[in-house]
Design an enzyme around this catalytic site. Structure first.
Site, PDB file in Angstrom:
ATOM      1  N   GLY A 310      16.156 -34.483   6.057  1.00  0.00           N
ATOM      2  CA  GLY A 310      16.590 -33.093   6.016  1.00  0.00           C
ATOM      3  C   GLY A 310      15.645 -32.070   6.610  1.00  0.00           C
ATOM      4  NE  ARG A 349      19.048 -31.740  11.419  1.00  0.00           N
ATOM      5  CZ  ARG A 349      20.344 -31.787  11.738  1.00  0.00           C
ATOM      6  NH1 ARG A 349      20.735 -31.464  12.947  1.00  0.00           N
ATOM      7  NH2 ARG A 349      21.238 -32.115  10.827  1.00  0.00           N
ATOM      8  CE1 TYR A 389      28.773 -30.816  11.268  1.00  0.00           C
ATOM      9  CE2 TYR A 389      27.057 -30.884  12.926  1.00  0.00           C
ATOM     10  CZ  TYR A 389      27.822 -31.512  11.977  1.00  0.00           C
ATOM     11  OH  TYR A 389      27.618 -32.833  11.737  1.00  0.00           O
ATOM     12  CB  CYS A 417      42.836 -29.713  27.354  1.00  0.00           C
ATOM     13  SG  CYS A 417      42.831 -29.990  29.120  1.00  0.00           S
TER      14      CYS A 417
HETATM   15  C1  LIG Z   1      21.851 -38.067   7.120  1.00  0.00           C
HETATM   16  C2  LIG Z   1      20.922 -38.578   6.107  1.00  0.00           C
HETATM   17  C3  LIG Z   1      19.547 -38.544   6.346  1.00  0.00           C
HETATM   18  C4  LIG Z   1      18.932 -37.943   7.588  1.00  0.00           C
HETATM   19  O1  LIG Z   1      19.004 -36.545   7.534  1.00  0.00           O
HETATM   20  P1  LIG Z   1      18.284 -35.653   8.643  1.00  0.00           P
HETATM   21  O2  LIG Z   1      18.716 -34.283   8.353  1.00  0.00           O
HETATM   22  O3  LIG Z   1      18.754 -36.130   9.981  1.00  0.00           O
HETATM   23  O4  LIG Z   1      16.805 -35.843   8.479  1.00  0.00           O
HETATM   24  C5  LIG Z   1      18.723 -39.091   5.381  1.00  0.00           C
HETATM   25  N1  LIG Z   1      19.224 -39.636   4.241  1.00  0.00           N
HETATM   26  C6  LIG Z   1      20.543 -39.646   3.975  1.00  0.00           C
HETATM   27  C7  LIG Z   1      21.025 -40.236   2.708  1.00  0.00           C
HETATM   28  C8  LIG Z   1      21.435 -39.126   4.901  1.00  0.00           C
HETATM   29  O5  LIG Z   1      22.750 -39.138   4.625  1.00  0.00           O
END
Ligand SMILES: *Cc1c(COP(=O)(O)O)cnc(C)c1O
Length: 489
Positions: A310, A349, A389, A417
């Site tokens: 995250g 990410r 998004y 399209c």
């Molecule tokens: C998607 C996800 C991640 C990775 O999240 P990022 O925002 O890409 O770092 C990690 N753990 C779980 C359980 C996820 O669903």
């Protein structure tokens, strides 16, 4: 309360066959993954020697940066030259070194802790990238059986893999149990399936409980997956039910840790204050460590705290100071050490997004009344985050503008399209000539892995810059790949 009673401890056992039935076993006859065909790598000419090295000219924070000559470079290689050398447009271009640097930043932050960096494969599932990340010591975070198969093909150690998800399929859990990967328990029915899978393969499954820490939405209004409205994880009040269920099924499952994942975003301004994501990691970690204390008090030997992924990145390229892996780990370091835990993190990410651009070509420029459009060959089929998004990804031209190029405000759109087919809105750019290269930055995560073939725009090829050379790391899809699905029908 009513919902809790629906899932009494007794309800789990009768539904789970003690011995795998023949029918159950016949569901899993061919779980072996076919060997991957060796991918050929195409080395294009190395162009670093004649190009000024952008990184030396000025201090740049990013692997993609403008050189003094006004061209965009990727690790010293001119993107314009790459465009001229590859077979088709659009394509994804990565910096292998930036991937390495991103992993190193986590490793450095984790020094002094026992840890697993589990790369979230859903962010980008390129096999070559996975092999590179595995070589750098990463584990893998999986959300499907096929991601597990791919992780195994890429050589990841199953004991450093974690299987996540709110709707894990029984057959995928059987594979996970077989390979002895960690499994996160998401719900009552998920636990039942894990127990069944353990019986099918005759192995005890190491599990973590995915707890929804329910961090205060007033304090953290942007948290998508860590509060009560989320479809992920188990609620605090249900914890004891799960602990009792784990005790009942101790021959099938081994509770080794707890997990939470707060969902991704970076920073948002609240009353003009920049809230950083690490505050919330700390808040969540405190809650999780309290759970760990509670669970250990009942005799469980917990070893792992998994705080999920995250961490965000600077999509806006405004030079905002964002939390680094060091900031993130430092907020939880003392907690982890105080409980003698192994820390699992699950970055997607923040490991891969900023290592890549989608490189497109301008098809033409048009005006509709008041709006100006740059139409490119890439689209929502190759990169859907803006359409899906409303995500912002920075857009740049790869070559310096002509001296007389008029600077205007454009929507950058593809040929698909759909009105939703845009890569960027209201971008101030010099009017580009036909054929000009245009990149969408920070396209390493949730871009290629979300690409579709809508409008029969076949998935693009991928390349990375490795030591000054451009190397193909995925073939572009061809019409044969599509028509093959109809062979023999
Ligand atoms: C998607 C996800 C991640 C990775 O999240 P990022 O925002 O890409 O770092 C990690 N753990 C779980 C359980 C996820 O669903």
């Amino acid at each position: 309360m009513a919902a809790a009673q629906l899932f009494s401890r007794a309800s789990i056992s009768p539904q789970i066959p003690h011995k795998p039935t023949a029918a159950a076993l016949s569901l899993y006859p061919s779980l072996r993954f076919p060997a991957f065909p060796r991918l050929k790598t195409l080395a294009l000419r190395a162009v670093s020697s004649q190009a000024p090295r952008a990184a030396e000219a000025t201090e740049f924070r990013h692997c993609f940066s403008k050189g003094e000559d006004g061209f965009l470079y990727c690790d010293g290689v001119r993107v314009q030259d790459v465009m001229e050398g590859v077979e088709r447009s659009p394509f994804y271009l990565y910096s292998k070194d930036q991937i390495t640097r991103n992993v190193e930043a986590y490793k450095e932050a984790l020094q002094g802790l026992r840890s697993v960096v589990g790369y979230a494969i859903k962010a980008n599932n390129n096999l070559k990238i996975l092999e590179h990340l595995r070589g750098l010591g990463c584990g893998a975070v999986l959300v499907s059986g096929n991601e597990l198969r791919l992780a195994l093909a890429a050589g990841f150690d199953p004991k450093r893999c974690i299987f996540n998800g709110n709707g894990k399929m029984l057959e995928d859990l059987v594979l996970a149990a077989e390979k002895e990967v960690f499994v996160n328990v998401d719900s009552e029915f998920d636990l039942e399936n894990i127990v069944t899978a353990a019986r099918v393969v005759g192995k005890r499954v190491p599990v973590l409980l995915r707890i929804n820490p329910d961090v205060d939405p007033q304090v953290h209004p942007y948290v998508a997956t860590g509060n009560k409205t989320s479809k992920f994880g188990i609620r605090n009040e249900k914890l004891q039910w799960f602990l009792d269920a784990v005790k009942t099924h101790s021959s099938e499952i081994n509770l080794v840790g707890v997990h939470c994942h707060l969902g991704s975003t970076i920073t948002k301004t609240k009353q003009n204050r920049l809230i950083t994501k690490v505050d919330i990691f700390r808040d969540a970690a405190v809650l999780m460590v309290n759970f760990i204390d509670q669970i250990r008090a009942q005799g469980f030997q917990l070893e792992y705290l998994n705080i999920g992924g995250g961490l965000g990145i600077d999509y806006h390229h405004t030079g905002a100071v964002l939390p680094t892996p060091m900031d993130l780990i430092n907020t939880v370091r003392e907690l982890v050490l105080s409980r003698d835990l192994t820390l699992i993190i699950e970055p997607g990410r923040s490991l891969i997004a900023n290592t890549c651009c989608l490189v497109n070509k301008v098809t033409g420029v048009k005006t509709n009344g008041t709006k100006n459009f740059i139409v490119i060959d890439g689209s929502m089929a190759e990169l859907i985050r803006p359409s899906l998004y409303g995500a912002y990804q920075h857009i740049d031209l790869v070559s310096p503008p002509a001296a007389d190029a008029h600077v205007a405000t454009f929507d950058v759109v593809g040929p698909v399209c759909e009105s939703a087919d845009f890569l960027g809105k209201d971008r101030e750019l010099p009017t580009p000539a036909k054929g000009t290269g245009l990149v969408v930055h920070d396209a390493g995560a949730y871009c290629m892995s979300m690409a579709s073939t809508y409008n029969l725009k076949l998935r693009p090829p991928e390349y990375w810059v490795d030591n000054g050379s451009v190397v193909k790391i995925r073939h572009g899809e061809k019409m044969e790949d599509f028509t093959r699905f109809f062979d023999g029908l």
